[in-house]
Design a protein around this motif. Structure first.
Motif, PDB file in Angstrom:
ATOM      1  N   TYR A   1       0.850  -1.192   0.000  1.00  0.00           N
ATOM      2  CA  TYR A   1       0.000   0.000   0.000  1.00  0.00           C
ATOM      3  C   TYR A   1       0.885   1.241   0.000  1.00  0.00           C
ATOM      4  O   TYR A   1       1.778   1.342   0.830  1.00  0.00           O
ATOM      5  N   PRO A   2       0.637   2.146  -0.960  1.00  0.00           N
ATOM      6  CA  PRO A   2      -0.346   2.059  -2.036  1.00  0.00           C
ATOM      7  C   PRO A   2       0.075   1.049  -3.110  1.00  0.00           C
ATOM      8  O   PRO A   2       1.274   0.818  -3.304  1.00  0.00           O
ATOM      9  N   GLN A   3      -0.904   0.481  -3.796  1.00  0.00           N
ATOM     10  CA  GLN A   3      -0.630  -0.539  -4.796  1.00  0.00           C
ATOM     11  C   GLN A   3       0.269  -0.021  -5.911  1.00  0.00           C
ATOM     12  O   GLN A   3       1.066  -0.763  -6.487  1.00  0.00           O
ATOM     13  N   ALA A   4       0.163   1.280  -6.202  1.00  0.00           N
ATOM     14  CA  ALA A   4       0.992   1.871  -7.257  1.00  0.00           C
ATOM     15  C   ALA A   4       2.476   1.818  -6.927  1.00  0.00           C
ATOM     16  O   ALA A   4       3.317   1.959  -7.817  1.00  0.00           O
ATOM     17  N   HIS A   5       2.817   1.592  -5.663  1.00  0.00           N
ATOM     18  CA  HIS A   5       4.220   1.539  -5.248  1.00  0.00           C
ATOM     19  C   HIS A   5       4.704   0.102  -5.069  1.00  0.00           C
ATOM     20  O   HIS A   5       5.665  -0.146  -4.327  1.00  0.00           O
ATOM     21  N   ALA A   6       4.068  -0.835  -5.769  1.00  0.00           N
ATOM     22  CA  ALA A   6       4.429  -2.241  -5.618  1.00  0.00           C
ATOM     23  C   ALA A   6       5.903  -2.483  -5.942  1.00  0.00           C
ATOM     24  O   ALA A   6       6.605  -3.201  -5.216  1.00  0.00           O
ATOM     25  N   ARG A   7       6.407  -1.883  -7.020  1.00  0.00           N
ATOM     26  CA  ARG A   7       7.802  -2.108  -7.405  1.00  0.00           C
ATOM     27  C   ARG A   7       8.752  -1.527  -6.358  1.00  0.00           C
ATOM     28  O   ARG A   7       9.780  -2.130  -6.024  1.00  0.00           O
ATOM     29  N   LEU A   8       8.426  -0.346  -5.836  1.00  0.00           N
ATOM     30  CA  LEU A   8       9.265   0.271  -4.807  1.00  0.00           C
ATOM     31  C   LEU A   8       9.295  -0.595  -3.558  1.00  0.00           C
ATOM     32  O   LEU A   8      10.372  -0.884  -3.009  1.00  0.00           O
ATOM     33  N   ILE A   9       8.129  -1.022  -3.090  1.00  0.00           N
ATOM     34  CA  ILE A   9       8.071  -1.810  -1.858  1.00  0.00           C
ATOM     35  C   ILE A   9       8.740  -3.166  -2.053  1.00  0.00           C
ATOM     36  O   ILE A   9       9.454  -3.659  -1.164  1.00  0.00           O
ATOM     37  N   ASP A  10       8.535  -3.792  -3.217  1.00  0.00           N
ATOM     38  CA  ASP A  10       9.217  -5.061  -3.500  1.00  0.00           C
ATOM     39  C   ASP A  10      10.738  -4.887  -3.461  1.00  0.00           C
ATOM     40  O   ASP A  10      11.465  -5.760  -2.968  1.00  0.00           O
ATOM     41  N   HIS A  11      11.212  -3.760  -3.976  1.00  0.00           N
ATOM     42  CA  HIS A  11      12.660  -3.515  -3.953  1.00  0.00           C
ATOM     43  C   HIS A  11      13.153  -3.322  -2.518  1.00  0.00           C
ATOM     44  O   HIS A  11      14.233  -3.824  -2.158  1.00  0.00           O
ATOM     45  N   LEU A  12      12.380  -2.622  -1.711  1.00  0.00           N
ATOM     46  CA  LEU A  12      12.767  -2.448  -0.309  1.00  0.00           C
ATOM     47  C   LEU A  12      12.832  -3.802   0.390  1.00  0.00           C
ATOM     48  O   LEU A  12      13.737  -4.055   1.192  1.00  0.00           O
ATOM     49  N   VAL A  13      11.883  -4.675   0.089  1.00  0.00           N
ATOM     50  CA  VAL A  13      11.864  -6.011   0.688  1.00  0.00           C
ATOM     51  C   VAL A  13      13.079  -6.817   0.251  1.00  0.00           C
ATOM     52  O   VAL A  13      13.689  -7.544   1.048  1.00  0.00           O
ATOM     53  N   ASP A  14      13.464  -6.702  -1.014  1.00  0.00           N
ATOM     54  CA  ASP A  14      14.580  -7.487  -1.541  1.00  0.00           C
ATOM     55  C   ASP A  14      15.941  -6.989  -1.061  1.00  0.00           C
ATOM     56  O   ASP A  14      16.837  -7.791  -0.782  1.00  0.00           O
ATOM     57  N   GLU A  15      16.096  -5.661  -0.958  1.00  0.00           N
ATOM     58  CA  GLU A  15      17.422  -5.092  -0.706  1.00  0.00           C
ATOM     59  C   GLU A  15      17.546  -4.337   0.621  1.00  0.00           C
ATOM     60  O   GLU A  15      18.663  -4.134   1.114  1.00  0.00           O
ATOM     61  N   HIS A  16      16.459  -3.909   1.188  1.00  0.00           N
ATOM     62  CA  HIS A  16      16.485  -3.074   2.403  1.00  0.00           C
ATOM     63  C   HIS A  16      15.523  -3.690   3.415  1.00  0.00           C
ATOM     64  O   HIS A  16      15.732  -4.814   3.822  1.00  0.00           O
ATOM     65  N   CYS A  17      14.495  -2.984   3.840  1.00  0.00           N
ATOM     66  CA  CYS A  17      13.469  -3.616   4.664  1.00  0.00           C
ATOM     67  C   CYS A  17      12.249  -2.717   4.790  1.00  0.00           C
ATOM     68  O   CYS A  17      12.328  -1.497   4.602  1.00  0.00           O
ATOM     69  N   ILE A  18      11.128  -3.359   5.083  1.00  0.00           N
ATOM     70  CA  ILE A  18       9.932  -2.635   5.467  1.00  0.00           C
ATOM     71  C   ILE A  18       9.570  -3.074   6.887  1.00  0.00           C
ATOM     72  O   ILE A  18       9.904  -4.181   7.315  1.00  0.00           O
ATOM     73  N   VAL A  19       8.912  -2.183   7.607  1.00  0.00           N
ATOM     74  CA  VAL A  19       8.589  -2.401   9.012  1.00  0.00           C
ATOM     75  C   VAL A  19       7.121  -2.048   9.231  1.00  0.00           C
ATOM     76  O   VAL A  19       6.604  -1.100   8.629  1.00  0.00           O
ATOM     77  N   SER A  20       6.459  -2.814  10.087  1.00  0.00           N
ATOM     78  CA  SER A  20       5.085  -2.484  10.438  1.00  0.00           C
ATOM     79  C   SER A  20       4.780  -2.937  11.853  1.00  0.00           C
ATOM     80  O   SER A  20       5.291  -3.961  12.320  1.00  0.00           O
ATOM     81  N   GLU A  21       3.958  -2.163  12.524  1.00  0.00           N
ATOM     82  CA  GLU A  21       3.441  -2.568  13.835  1.00  0.00           C
ATOM     83  C   GLU A  21       2.149  -3.343  13.670  1.00  0.00           C
ATOM     84  O   GLU A  21       1.740  -4.082  14.566  1.00  0.00           O
ATOM     85  N   THR A  22       1.490  -3.188  12.521  1.00  0.00           N
ATOM     86  CA  THR A  22       0.229  -3.863  12.228  1.00  0.00           C
ATOM     87  C   THR A  22       0.497  -5.318  11.855  1.00  0.00           C
ATOM     88  O   THR A  22       1.448  -5.618  11.131  1.00  0.00           O
ATOM     89  N   VAL A  23      -0.341  -6.217  12.317  1.00  0.00           N
ATOM     90  CA  VAL A  23      -0.144  -7.645  12.051  1.00  0.00           C
ATOM     91  C   VAL A  23      -0.268  -7.933  10.564  1.00  0.00           C
ATOM     92  O   VAL A  23      -0.952  -7.202   9.831  1.00  0.00           O
ATOM     93  N   PRO A  24       0.407  -8.975  10.067  1.00  0.00           N
ATOM     94  CA  PRO A  24       0.263  -9.357   8.657  1.00  0.00           C
ATOM     95  C   PRO A  24      -1.206  -9.536   8.286  1.00  0.00           C
ATOM     96  O   PRO A  24      -2.002 -10.078   9.061  1.00  0.00           O
ATOM     97  N   GLY A  25      -1.536  -9.057   7.111  1.00  0.00           N
ATOM     98  CA  GLY A  25      -2.918  -9.103   6.651  1.00  0.00           C
ATOM     99  C   GLY A  25      -3.718  -7.890   7.040  1.00  0.00           C
ATOM    100  O   GLY A  25      -4.806  -7.655   6.493  1.00  0.00           O
ATOM    101  N   GLY A  26      -3.215  -7.095   7.985  1.00  0.00           N
ATOM    102  CA  GLY A  26      -3.947  -5.923   8.460  1.00  0.00           C
ATOM    103  C   GLY A  26      -4.062  -4.844   7.398  1.00  0.00           C
ATOM    104  O   GLY A  26      -3.093  -4.547   6.695  1.00  0.00           O
ATOM    105  N   ALA A  27      -5.225  -4.265   7.283  1.00  0.00           N
ATOM    106  CA  ALA A  27      -5.465  -3.218   6.286  1.00  0.00           C
ATOM    107  C   ALA A  27      -5.017  -1.862   6.818  1.00  0.00           C
ATOM    108  O   ALA A  27      -5.012  -1.630   8.030  1.00  0.00           O
ATOM    109  N   PRO A  28      -4.648  -0.951   5.925  1.00  0.00           N
ATOM    110  CA  PRO A  28      -4.292   0.398   6.374  1.00  0.00           C
ATOM    111  C   PRO A  28      -5.546   1.193   6.722  1.00  0.00           C
ATOM    112  O   PRO A  28      -6.505   1.234   5.946  1.00  0.00           O
ATOM    113  N   THR A  29      -5.573   1.770   7.899  1.00  0.00           N
ATOM    114  CA  THR A  29      -6.676   2.636   8.321  1.00  0.00           C
ATOM    115  C   THR A  29      -6.099   3.963   8.800  1.00  0.00           C
ATOM    116  O   THR A  29      -4.899   4.071   9.071  1.00  0.00           O
ATOM    117  N   ARG A  30      -6.961   4.950   8.902  1.00  0.00           N
ATOM    118  CA  ARG A  30      -6.485   6.265   9.340  1.00  0.00           C
ATOM    119  C   ARG A  30      -5.811   6.171  10.709  1.00  0.00           C
ATOM    120  O   ARG A  30      -4.751   6.751  10.938  1.00  0.00           O
TER     121      ARG A  30
END
Length: 398
Positions: A197-226
């Protein structure tokens, strides 16, 4: 638990990890009640209380709707298969900087140290020793994105990890700027680490996952809310030694991140924009009312974050001009020299209020500098003098 992306979590914390996973699935991220109870009672006691639907500051009733689907062992195994590790306090990878949230005052019932952080990617949180958050408006201007890209590249070249939220606008420019400089960058998400999320940034986020990292406090599967975005903002600020805000309107979410930086006693910086730009109005307010430091380029940010005596910047000033090297008396003589019609030594001496003998010596020095020229038996300003009308010139006070 075995390694994930070449990294592993501490097996002696497996029981604690399961309790925290269970609580995370039963409650909302960043709930200040959860953080306080876990700090005072421990994760095992809080988990047991939620399962028994005890009051626990009202959490028991809130969690009851999720009890039936709570399977912490399965959740951890599915996360592992997705390449996600759940890092908790006590793990060797746990970032000590996040512990500052324990004492920071809450914001709108959000706050406290997270139960844990879901991490996806090879970059370890224990490697985030020199970090800076760069955040701002989603609806950014070209001015904002261009400046952010250059600044993030400069910060990466200076050895800093750039932290941002992987959103549109300033966030995207921050990540891409760091990547363009072959630097490291971390994306902090409001949704689960297995989602894009956002879906338009799929390539950016995939690259971060492959070479850097992404972090979340929300459990896997959790949707983004305000509310999860607001909770996410405190993680961005807590992971960083300082936060730079580039373009933020009065009600921008980036100001929430700035608020957390202030509560954590981290360096808060703002990049000014045009005074007529609504996109920069919130930044200007931060600088005016919240004590944010005004920065315009990466070198200034590096100076703020660096230990004393390192990354020092030189005070900017205009280019030196011939007139800058003049003595006071020479300036006095030069100002008495006419622009068009030549004047003799005595006339210039009378206008300047200086003896003719000293005027002659000064005129010779000014001629050598190309500021005056002879014309017959007199003197006038040189044609190439930068002080002539229509030519750029700043005097000593400009």
């Amino acid at each position: 638990m075995s390694g994930v992306e070449g990294r592993s979590v501490d097996t002696d914390l497996d029981a604690e990890r399961l309790h925290r996973v269970a609580i995370a699935h039963l409650t909302e991220p960043g709930d200040v009640r959860v953080a306080a109870l876990v700090e005072h009672l421990g994760a095992a006691t809080v988990h047991e209380g939620l399962v028994r639907q005890l009051d626990l500051e009202g959490l028991g009733a809130d969690a009851s709707a999720r009890l039936a689907s709570s399977e912490p062992e399965r959740a951890l195994e599915e996360a592992h298969r997705a390449g996600i590790r759940f890092v908790v306090p006590g793990d060797h990878e746990w970032p000590a900087a996040v512990d500052g949230l324990h004492d920071a005052p809450p914001v709108e019932r959000h706050g406290g140290r997270p139960l844990g952080l879901w991490v996806r990617g090879p970059l370890g949180l224990d490697e985030l020793t020199a970090t800076v958050a760069v955040v701002g408006a989603r609806a950014a201007t070209t001015y904002g994105t261009d400046l952010t890209h250059r600044m993030a590249a400069g910060l990466a070249e200076g050895g800093h990890v750039v932290v941002s939220g992987a959103a549109f606008g300033i966030d995207q420019a921050a990540h891409r700027g760091a990547l363009a400089a072959d630097g490291r960058t971390v994306g902090v998400l409001a949704c689960g680490a297995d989602r894009v999320y956002p879906q338009a940034h799929a390539r950016l986020i995939d690259h971060l996952v492959d070479e850097h990292c992404i972090v979340s406090e929300t459990v896997p599967g959790g949707a983004p809310t305000r509310m999860r975005f607001l909770s996410r903002n405190r993680i961005i600020a807590a992971l960083s030694r300082g936060t730079v805000v580039v373009e933020a309107a009065y009600r921008s979410g980036a100001l929430n991140t700035a608020n957390w930086a202030g509560r954590l006693d981290r360096c808060l910086m703002g990049v000014p924009g045009p005074v007529t730009s609504a996109a920069s109005a919130g930044v200007h307010q931060l600088i005016r009312e919240s004590g944010a430091l005004l920065v315009t380029e990466a070198s200034e940010v590096l100076e703020v974050l660096a230990p004393a005596g390192q990354h020092l910047t030189r005070r900017a000033r205009g280019a030196d001009r011939p007139r800058d090297r003049l003595s006071h008396r020479q300036r006095q003589v030069l100002e008495a020299v006419p622009l068009r019609r030549a004047a003799d030594d005595f006339s210039i001496a009378g206008t300047a209020g200086i003896s003719p003998l000293e005027v002659r010596g000064s005129l010779q020095a000014l001629e050598a500098l190309g500021l005056v020229q002879r014309q017959g038996f007199g003197w006038r300003l040189a044609d190439e003098d930068p002080g002539l009308p229509g030519q750029p010139f700043l005097d000593s006070t400009g």
